[in-house]
Design a protein around this motif. Structure first.
Motif, PDB file in Angstrom:
ATOM      1  N   ILE A 147     -14.552 -49.711 -33.690  1.00 51.20           N
ATOM      2  CA  ILE A 147     -13.524 -49.777 -34.724  1.00 51.20           C
ATOM      3  C   ILE A 147     -14.237 -49.439 -35.976  1.00 51.20           C
ATOM      4  O   ILE A 147     -15.312 -50.037 -36.315  1.00 51.20           O
ATOM      5  CB  ILE A 147     -12.707 -51.098 -34.607  1.00 51.20           C
ATOM      6  N   LEU A 148     -13.711 -48.491 -36.761  1.00 49.74           N
ATOM      7  CA  LEU A 148     -14.204 -48.264 -38.243  1.00 49.74           C
ATOM      8  C   LEU A 148     -13.214 -49.044 -39.308  1.00 49.74           C
ATOM      9  O   LEU A 148     -12.221 -48.783 -39.335  1.00 49.74           O
ATOM     10  CB  LEU A 148     -14.460 -46.566 -38.245  1.00 49.74           C
ATOM     11  N   ILE A 149     -14.471 -49.533 -40.247  1.00 53.88           N
ATOM     12  CA  ILE A 149     -13.517 -50.261 -41.301  1.00 53.88           C
ATOM     13  C   ILE A 149     -13.996 -49.921 -42.583  1.00 53.88           C
ATOM     14  O   ILE A 149     -15.207 -49.675 -42.848  1.00 53.88           O
ATOM     15  CB  ILE A 149     -13.744 -51.722 -41.149  1.00 53.88           C
ATOM     16  N   GLY A 150     -13.032 -49.211 -43.257  1.00 54.02           N
ATOM     17  CA  GLY A 150     -13.705 -48.741 -44.520  1.00 54.02           C
ATOM     18  C   GLY A 150     -12.277 -48.301 -45.585  1.00 54.02           C
ATOM     19  O   GLY A 150     -11.351 -48.130 -45.014  1.00 54.02           O
ATOM     20  N   PRO A 151     -12.673 -47.956 -46.632  1.00 54.67           N
ATOM     21  CA  PRO A 151     -11.601 -47.474 -47.737  1.00 54.67           C
ATOM     22  C   PRO A 151     -11.035 -45.932 -47.430  1.00 54.67           C
ATOM     23  O   PRO A 151     -11.888 -45.442 -46.753  1.00 54.67           O
ATOM     24  CB  PRO A 151     -12.235 -47.799 -49.101  1.00 54.67           C
ATOM     25  N   PRO A 152     -10.137 -45.601 -48.129  1.00 63.51           N
ATOM     26  CA  PRO A 152      -9.570 -44.166 -47.853  1.00 63.51           C
ATOM     27  C   PRO A 152     -10.605 -43.044 -48.441  1.00 63.51           C
ATOM     28  O   PRO A 152     -11.189 -43.350 -49.415  1.00 63.51           O
ATOM     29  CB  PRO A 152      -8.216 -44.286 -48.709  1.00 63.51           C
ATOM     30  N   GLY A 153     -10.557 -42.171 -47.654  1.00 65.46           N
ATOM     31  CA  GLY A 153     -11.560 -41.057 -48.085  1.00 65.46           C
ATOM     32  C   GLY A 153     -12.911 -41.285 -47.507  1.00 65.46           C
ATOM     33  O   GLY A 153     -13.935 -40.323 -47.830  1.00 65.46           O
ATOM     34  N   ALA A 154     -13.308 -42.473 -46.772  1.00 69.70           N
ATOM     35  CA  ALA A 154     -14.644 -42.389 -46.344  1.00 69.70           C
ATOM     36  C   ALA A 154     -15.022 -41.820 -45.287  1.00 69.70           C
ATOM     37  O   ALA A 154     -16.219 -41.741 -44.907  1.00 69.70           O
ATOM     38  CB  ALA A 154     -14.992 -44.055 -45.998  1.00 69.70           C
ATOM     39  N   GLY A 155     -14.274 -41.095 -44.406  1.00 63.96           N
ATOM     40  CA  GLY A 155     -14.332 -40.157 -43.362  1.00 63.96           C
ATOM     41  C   GLY A 155     -14.363 -40.791 -42.117  1.00 63.96           C
ATOM     42  O   GLY A 155     -14.841 -40.247 -41.126  1.00 63.96           O
ATOM     43  N   LYS A 156     -13.438 -41.813 -41.926  1.00 63.42           N
ATOM     44  CA  LYS A 156     -13.154 -42.572 -40.755  1.00 63.42           C
ATOM     45  C   LYS A 156     -12.445 -41.461 -39.609  1.00 63.42           C
ATOM     46  O   LYS A 156     -13.167 -41.336 -38.597  1.00 63.42           O
ATOM     47  CB  LYS A 156     -12.382 -43.630 -40.719  1.00 63.42           C
ATOM     48  N   THR A 157     -11.443 -40.600 -40.356  1.00 70.34           N
ATOM     49  CA  THR A 157     -10.823 -39.943 -39.348  1.00 70.34           C
ATOM     50  C   THR A 157     -11.423 -38.751 -39.036  1.00 70.34           C
ATOM     51  O   THR A 157     -11.784 -38.330 -37.931  1.00 70.34           O
ATOM     52  CB  THR A 157      -9.515 -39.420 -39.724  1.00 70.34           C
ATOM     53  N   MET A 158     -12.343 -38.199 -39.784  1.00 72.37           N
ATOM     54  CA  MET A 158     -13.227 -37.071 -39.558  1.00 72.37           C
ATOM     55  C   MET A 158     -14.232 -37.444 -38.768  1.00 72.37           C
ATOM     56  O   MET A 158     -14.639 -36.464 -37.688  1.00 72.37           O
ATOM     57  CB  MET A 158     -14.043 -36.723 -40.858  1.00 72.37           C
ATOM     58  N   LEU A 159     -14.803 -38.506 -38.666  1.00 72.87           N
ATOM     59  CA  LEU A 159     -16.144 -38.931 -37.682  1.00 72.87           C
ATOM     60  C   LEU A 159     -15.059 -39.041 -36.424  1.00 72.87           C
ATOM     61  O   LEU A 159     -15.840 -38.690 -35.351  1.00 72.87           O
ATOM     62  CB  LEU A 159     -16.406 -40.372 -38.093  1.00 72.87           C
TER      63      LEU A 159
END
Length: 511
Positions: free
Chosen positions: A218-230
């Motif tokens: 699970i990836l936790i972070g603010p919008p635009g941090a690159g979660k979906t890209m990763l």
């Protein structure tokens, strides 16, 4: 006159041969029996028009059609061609001496053209098992069925071709595919590459560990941090699919009609359902059960973006499939089991506003609001996710840097090497292939710790108040880290790194 034609019904991801018995006798009437659904009952209109438009007709006699086994529910329009050929043969409009050597399926248009069907691959596998010489089906599904060796597959465009084949001996074009060659041709061309990702070295390291051991993350972070890209690039570093995995995956996608001209799937599936999805659409089911998203991502990745936005009951139904790696759908009269061995990748914002407890953030949230938001995800579900990691925004210096990052091909080599170590380790176990699948007994055997490592883990357990399941997760992840370093034993540095990947268990991570 009585004639028998052979079709097939797909039940779960397996096919069952259906014998269509057509009897034409004196009298008037058209009687279709054997538990057909409405789509099959309506087939007489399609068949009548298709035959008339090709110079044939349904005879004005008493026609009785039985679909055997009569207690098995038949559904869909794929029996049109089977029924039409049976009617023509039974009414002596065509010769059909070899009818019992072929399995025939296809949906008819009113002009006699054939429309694609679902489940061509499991049907072809069943046809070969039962010794049929050939399989006649729509041209759109021919590549998919031709994956199966030792079976003649004929793709046809119009019913006239099938009639001429049986009546006049006109040859049909056999579709041949070198399965292994086709499979290997598209094996090493991932659509997305980790070389596109700027910065985020620590997150890439997490992704590599997750891929090497098959761990949920699970990836936790603010919008635009690159979660979906990763997340989208994770399949590119997973080991290439084996031929067995590709067949298994293609069968599931075939059942829901998602293969068609593609033939054998060579890339691992990546499924990303919207957060409004229902629990039936996620795990599978319905009146006539179909595979859900978790089965469509079998041998691949299921990505749940914005995890807290999913309905709680939808997430809770994933608990059992995550543990058992299969989902069983039970009804009053039958039970269907679909495989669902997938890697779960979830992403989420840390708060409703999307940002950590940061006074400089565009939208701030209090720790209480953040905790309320996180509580939408149950503890038992989080326990089943091995790796929790915070994703921070990429600084401008990294974004503007021209240096090319490590490619997916290079990362995949290390992942594949670690997976080979695990394959060797678990060669005597049927249902265990990588570290994430280890049972408690296997964890005790393959994750033995020295005294210093044990003390380190004990301290972490007490301070973070971790559950027994979280304890097992840490050991599994540590074993994977050791495998990436090709270390036979789990050392203290492997344990300490694995503990870092339990962000949601750490006190004070909210800031």
């Amino acid at each position: 006159m009585l004639k028998k034609v052979f079709g097939s019904a797909v039940f779960g991801v397996e096919a069952t041969t259906v014998t269509v018995e057509v009897n034409v006798d004196t009298g008037i009437g058209y009687h279709l029996v054997g538990l057909p659904d409405n789509a099959i009952k309506e087939s007489n209109y399609r068949i009548a028009a298709a035959l008339q438009n090709n110079g044939y007709k349904i005879p004005g006699k008493k026609i009785i059609i039985n679909m055997s086994p009569a207690d098995l529910r038949k559904e869909g329009s794929a029996y049109d061609l089977t029924l039409a050929i049976g009617i023509l043969a039974a009414s002596k409009q065509i010769k059909a001496e070899d009818l019992d050597r072929y399995l025939i399926m296809g949906e008819l248009s009113l002009d006699g053209n054939l429309q694609p069907i679902k489940g061509a691959l499991p049907i072809a596998i069943k046809a070969r098992e039962e010794g049929y010489k050939g399989f006649i089906l729509p041209i759109q599904n021919a590549k998919e069925a031709a994956i199966v060796n030792d079976l003649e597959v004929y793709g046809v465009e119009n019913i006239k071709e099938v009639i001429n084949f049986f009546d006049k001996g006109e040859a049909l074009q056999q579709i041949k595919i070198d399965t292994r060659k086709e499979f290997e041709k598209n094996l090493n061309f991932p659509e997305f590459d980790f070389a596109d990702v700027k910065g985020q070295e620590s997150i890439k390291r997490c992704m590599e560990i997750a891929a090497a051991g098959g761990h949920n993350i699970i990836l936790i972070g603010p919008p635009g941090a690159g979660k979906t890209m990763l997340a989208k690039r994770l399949p590119s570093i997973l080991p290439p699919m084996t031929l067995h995995e590709a067949l298994e995956t293609t069968k599931i996608h075939s059942v829901v009609g998602r293969v068609k001209d593609a033939g054998l799937m060579s890339q691992r599936p990546f499924r990303s359902p919207h957060h409004t999805i229902s629990n039936v659409a996620l795990v599978g089911g319905g009146s006539y059960p179909q595979p859900g998203e978790i089965s469509l991502s079998h041998n691949g990745v299921l990505f749940l973006d914005e995890l807290p936005e999913f309905k709680r009951e939808v997430l809770e139904v994933m608990r059992q499939p995550l543990e058992d790696r299969e989902v069983t759908i039970s009804r009053a009269k039958f039970t269907v089991t679909y495989p669902s061995s997938f890697m779960l990748v979830a992403s989420m914002n840390p708060s409703p506003g999307g940002y950590f407890n940061d006074p400089d953030a565009p939208v701030t949230s209090s720790p209480a609001e953040m905790q309320r938001y996180l509580s939408k995800i149950s503890g038992p579900l989080l326990d089943r996710i091995d790796i929790h990691i915070e994703v921070t925004p990429v600084p401008f210096e990294k974004l503007s840097d021209d240096q090319i990052a490590e490619s997916s091909v290079d990362i995949r080599k290390r992942v594949t090497c670690a997976r080979e170590i695990q394959t060797q380790r678990f060669k005597d176990f049927d249902n265990v292939h990588y570290n994430a699948q280890m049972s408690t007994k296997q964890i005790r055997k393959y994750c033995k710790l020295d005294d210093a490592s044990l003390q380190l883990l004990k301290t972490a357990m007490e301070r973070l108040n971790l559950s027994a399941r979280a304890y097992d997760r840490i050991l599994k992840v540590a074993r994977t880290i050791a495998d990436l370093e090709q270390s036979e034993t789990v050392l203290g540095n492997h344990i300490s790194e694995a503990i870092q990947y339990r962000s949601l268990d750490r006190d004070g991570w909210l800031g």
